[in-house]
Design an enzyme around this catalytic site. Structure first.
Site, mmCIF file in Angstrom:
data_model
loop_
_atom_site.group_PDB
_atom_site.id
_atom_site.type_symbol
_atom_site.label_atom_id
_atom_site.label_comp_id
_atom_site.label_asym_id
_atom_site.label_seq_id
_atom_site.Cartn_x
_atom_site.Cartn_y
_atom_site.Cartn_z
ATOM 1 N N GLU A 223 0.896 -1.178 -0.143
ATOM 2 C CA GLU A 223 -0.010 0.109 -0.103
ATOM 3 C C GLU A 223 1.108 1.281 0.208
ATOM 4 O O GLU A 223 2.175 1.101 0.181
ATOM 5 C CB GLU A 223 -0.907 0.161 1.232
ATOM 6 N N LYS A 225 2.412 4.579 1.697
ATOM 7 C CA LYS A 225 2.549 5.310 3.034
ATOM 8 C C LYS A 225 2.187 6.597 2.975
ATOM 9 O O LYS A 225 2.961 7.221 2.108
ATOM 10 C CB LYS A 225 3.956 5.023 3.370
ATOM 11 N N ARG A 230 -1.428 9.034 11.636
ATOM 12 C CA ARG A 230 -1.820 7.609 12.036
ATOM 13 C C ARG A 230 -3.110 7.947 12.901
ATOM 14 O O ARG A 230 -2.800 8.348 14.167
ATOM 15 C CB ARG A 230 -0.939 6.766 12.512
ATOM 16 N N ARG A 245 -2.079 7.784 17.223
ATOM 17 C CA ARG A 245 -1.340 6.531 17.719
ATOM 18 C C ARG A 245 -0.709 6.518 18.861
ATOM 19 O O ARG A 245 -0.251 5.398 19.190
ATOM 20 C CB ARG A 245 -0.468 6.166 16.599
ATOM 21 N N GLU A 270 -5.262 6.472 8.140
ATOM 22 C CA GLU A 270 -4.422 7.669 8.236
ATOM 23 C C GLU A 270 -5.417 9.026 8.011
ATOM 24 O O GLU A 270 -6.197 8.995 7.064
ATOM 25 C CB GLU A 270 -3.658 7.550 6.870
ATOM 26 N N LYS A 392 8.008 -0.601 6.544
ATOM 27 C CA LYS A 392 7.566 0.757 5.794
ATOM 28 C C LYS A 392 9.014 1.138 4.951
ATOM 29 O O LYS A 392 10.110 0.945 5.323
ATOM 30 C CB LYS A 392 7.708 2.022 6.848
#
Ligand SMILES: [Zn+2]
Ligand SMILES: [Zn+2]
Lengths: 538, 338
Positions: A223, A225, A230, A245, A270, A392
């Site tokens: 996906e 980033k 977040r 987060r 997000e 990531k």
């Protein structure tokens, strides 16, 4: 209050994270209920004492001390609360009030009677208790440790992790008796039942060269980033909450999101500003952060949306143990059923080989995208950073997440602002300064930082203020070089602030080892549009 | 009518000078004749010709600066004895500051001045207690001459240190303390509190500890803190001069807890900017309450202040009905880490 005051004092002086945890753990393990619970509440900022004001204390001190001696003392000490605490004559026998006594008594005291009460408490206390008391009551209490660290310490008593506490935290209230009963094995874990509590989030490892070589690409889903923040959106029969987060409740800042969340679920995604499907730069999102009551105009000007990428609870069913692929199917189904406005799904990017992704990653240059995420299709949703589950793969290697350490006033137009920042990275338990930046922020960010710095100064050295180690700055730079002249051994070329990482706790900032791994790399010419401003002096 | 001390005790560039006796007290530069209150480097300077002091002070001076520099001739004066120099009768009485520290009592034609040097009023197992004596002029220090300085009980501070040793059993605790007085008092207080483990000493502290022991002050099991015994130092207590705390020497230890024992540790900013993780408020100087009590105890109508935070103490002495003035002697209080 005395043990809590002693704890605060040691935390203030202890730079190391492990030392802080040991101190906190010792305190929570040896202090009785409900004292320790109120201490935890004080650290969580959950105690409010509207009746006590700094002016009240100042007057109390003035009534009992010679004005010349007070003025000379204040001049020497530099901090009002500390001056009052130290100069206070303290006539009565040493018998400081307990935290529960303070909380209970103040709740039942009329505003006019508060000064007499305070004077009595100060009389019965020693200087360090007085400082803690004054700072607690006037709202200036700065704990040299984050709430997260306190949770870590409490969890350690039962050989657990902080995430085990996070999971029930928002369903608890001071003085947290069910929490301590559970930690000490007297009762089962408190059941948050239908309360909209925060669930610990799953995090990704940065993908590095050595991982790339060994990765089984077919096991992963890709996906984008996103360059937003977040969030976790929680909706249960008990209510709806939006969390960062780091478990901060940010619901109030986003009424537009809250209004749209009608169905029950716990969603991971997000938060972005987007206009007609186009993601706006991070700066736009910044306008919405930390605004407690955004005006209708602001909401319209900076429309937020959530790009969903995971589901933790489907309705009231906990689906975290299911593999990622299954959760994705559940997420898609949930979305198809409810389709809340201002939410969409994070698209999965089809690929067949590593080369596809590498190409994608290097061409991903749109605003709002900062690289790729790789998630193992068979991974359960686990708190923290489970090995090899999520990766990531950031686009720009030449950034570091650093912690703001010192600030100094600027020159010229900025002379009234703390606009020159020294930032550091972690070297084991302590921060090592790695550079200075004078640019890269917006005027609004400058104002925010300036105010924060003034309110969170821990020391002054001439024009320089040392601040609490709390703010994470994402620093972009052109190159990192070995430099024996710098304490860190590294010099950054043209460092500038890319953004303030309000979503990141300080202890998750980068380490000196990460910084060293960037030595010798050069930023590519096309990287970023920020042209480094030549530092104003040096 | 006896002459006012201001007619026979004056401030000269070299320090406080007694005219009829032709001697200086704690002179700041080399002089013909000096009387020394105590052996801290800011009070006991090298290169005088004739030096008068307590036997302990003279011994410490010899140990620190070498026999040649500690005075061409040295004359000890015991407590209870009086020495008369040109009509000035001189006695030394305890100041309670460090081993051998004395106040200088001077009687001249029926008028009496007492110079305290540095002093404290708290109990200290390593030196004799301060002795108050009525006088016409009391010359006091004012290192902690602000009402924000009220030292806690030293035993409570020692308890803090012992609690930290227990809480961090893996970490070396390094305490910054001045070589003369603070070190030995700290050790004695630790022993009183029941700490019987070896205490490790930085090289700069060893000589004076041995000297104290020779004067009959037992300090228990003391060992040199060399890096060779680094493993042994885990969880142990190391004493080092304040300057060694911040430098490389301390950084070679494993994850040390850096502590410092000083009255300045009362001010958070001082402790914080010194990088101190465990401040211990233990001082060998009088705090505010002790300064005020001593002004009363000495029954002197007039107070002179040698050094320190004099402004507040002058104000306070005036409130107490005393005449008070600052001597503004530059050069004291620089070197003994209070
Ligand atoms: Zn001294
Ligand atoms: Zn001195």
């Amino acid at each position: 209050m005395k043990p809590f005051a002693d704890l605060l004092e040691r935390l203030l002086y202890s730079p190391g994270r492990l030392a802080k945890i040991a101190l906190l753990r010792d305190y929570f393990a040896t202090t009785p209920d409900p004292d320790r619970g109120y201490a935890l509440a004080a650290m969580a900022g959950a105690l409010r004492f509207p009746g006590a004001k700094a002016a009240t204390l100042r007057k109390l001190a003035a009534d009992r001390t010679d004005p010349t001696l007070f003025a000379l003392s204040y001049d020497f000490v530099g901090d009002l609360a500390e001056t009052i605490a130290l100069i206070w004559p303290g006539s009565a026998a040493f018998q400081p009030p307990s935290l529960p006594e303070i909380v209970d008594t103040l709740a039942g005291t009329k505003r006019d009677d508060v000064p007499v009460l305070l004077a009595d408490w100060l009389d019965r206390s020693d200087p360090s208790t007085r400082i803690a008391l004054i700072k607690l009551l006037t709202g200036g209490l700065r704990v040299g440790a984050s709430l997260r660290l306190a949770k870590t310490a409490i969890a350690e008593i039962a050989a657990l992790g902080a995430d085990d506490i996070e999971e029930i935290w928002h369903g608890l209230e001071a003085p947290y008796l069910p929490l301590f009963n559970w930690i000490e094995g007297r009762t089962p874990r408190p059941d948050p039942a239908s309360a909209p509590v925060f669930r610990p989030v799953m995090l990704a490892h940065p993908l590095e060269a050595r991982d790339i070589a060994t990765l089984d690409w077919s096991a992963y889903r890709a996906e984008y980033k996103y360059d937003g923040i977040r969030i976790q959106l929680v909706s249960t029969p008990g209510g709806t909450r939006l969390y960062s987060r780091t478990a901060d409740d940010i619901s109030a800042s986003f009424p537009d999101i809250m209004a749209n969340m009608k169905a029950h679920a716990v969603l991971d995604g997000e938060l972005l500003v987007a206009r007609h499907g186009v993601i706006a730069p991070f700066n736009d999102l910044q306008q919405r952060l930390n605004r407690k009551k955004p005006s209708a105009k602001l909401q319209q000007q900076y429309p937020v949306c959530i790009r969903l990428y995971d589901i933790l609870f489907d309705g009231t069913e906990d689906v975290r143990a299911l593999p990622f692929d299954t959760r994705r199917t559940r997420l898609e189904a949930w979305y198809a059923t409810h389709t809340p406005p201002a939410m969409d799904l994070s698209p999965q990017i089809p690929f067949t080989a590593e080369a596809d992704l590498a190409a994608l990653r290097s061409t991903a240059r749109t605003d709002g995208i900062e690289g790729l995420m790789l998630k193992r299709g068979d991974s359960a949703y686990l708190p923290g950073r489970p090995r090899a589950a999520w990766w990531k793969w950031k686009r720009d290697p030449l950034t570091l997440d650093c912690v703001l350490m010192y600030a100094q006033r600027g020159h010229g137009r900025r002379s009234s602002f703390y606009s020159d920042y020294t930032f550091g990275v972690w070297d084991n338990e302590t921060l090592t300064p790695i550079g200075k930046a004078y640019s890269g922020y917006t005027d609004d960010e400058l104002t925010t930082l300036d105010q924060w710095i003034r309110a969170h100064t821990t020391a002054r050295f001439g024009p320089v203020r040392e601040v609490e180690k709390h703010i994470v700055l994402e620093i972009a730079f052109d190159a990192a070089q070995i430099s024996p002249r710098h304490k860190s051994g590294i010099a950054l070329r043209f460092p500038r602030i890319l953004r303030i990482r309000t979503d990141k706790p300080a202890h998750e900032a980068d380490t000196i080892a990460t910084a060293r791994s960037l030595v010798g790399l050069e930023a590519k010419q096309d990287q970023g549009t920020l042209s480094p401003e030549t530092p104003a002096r040096r | 009518m006896p002459p006012h001390p201001e007619t026979w005790l004056r401030v000269r560039p070299a320090g406080l000078y007694c005219e009829p006796g032709d001697f200086y007290i704690d002179p700041l530069r080399p002089v013909e004749r000096a009387i020394i209150t105590h052996a801290h480097a800011d009070h006991a300077r090298p290169g005088h010709n004739r030096v008068l002091a307590s036997a302990e002070t003279l011994a410490i001076m010899r140990a620190r600066m070498g026999v040649e520099r500690a005075g061409t001739s040295q004359q000890p004066l015991a407590q209870g004895e009086t020495l008369t120099i040109n009509d000035v009768a001189i006695q030394l009485i305890p100041a309670g500051h460090v081993l051998g520290s004395c106040q200088i009592v001077m009687d001249f034609q029926g008028s009496r001045a007492i110079v305290s040097g540095d002093y404290k009023r708290r109990a200290d197992p390593t030196c004799s207690a301060f002795m108050p004596l009525p006088c016409d002029v009391f010359v006091t220090e004012a290192t902690f001459g602000l009402p924000v300085f009220r030292h806690p009980n030293a035993t409570d501070e020692i308890a803090k240190l012992l609690a930290s040793l227990k809480l961090f059993p893996e970490r070396t605790h390094v305490v910054g303390c001045y070589a003369l007085g603070k070190t030995q008092r700290l050790i004695a207080l630790l022993r009183q509190a029941g700490y019987d483990q070896p205490i490790y000493l930085h090289g700069a502290l060893q000589k004076l500890c041995a000297l104290y022991e020779n004067f009959g002050i037992p300090l228990g099991d003391l060992r040199p803190a060399t890096i060779a015994v680094r493993a042994e130092l885990r969880g142990a207590l190391v004493l080092a001069p304040p300057s060694a705390i911040a430098d490389r020497w301390a950084r070679r230890l494993d994850d040390p807890v850096t502590a410092a024992a000083s009255g300045w540790m009362r001010i958070r900013q001082r402790a914080k900017s010194g990088g101190i993780e465990l401040p211990l408020i233990i001082s060998d100087h009088a705090d505010w309450d002790e300064l005020c009590t001593t002004i009363i105890d000495m029954q002197a109508p007039e107070i002179w202040i040698t050094h320190g935070n004099e402004e507040a103490l002058i104000h306070q002495a005036t409130l107490m009905g005393r005449r008070a003035r600052a001597l503004r002697l530059i050069g004291y209080g620089e070197d003994d880490a209070a």
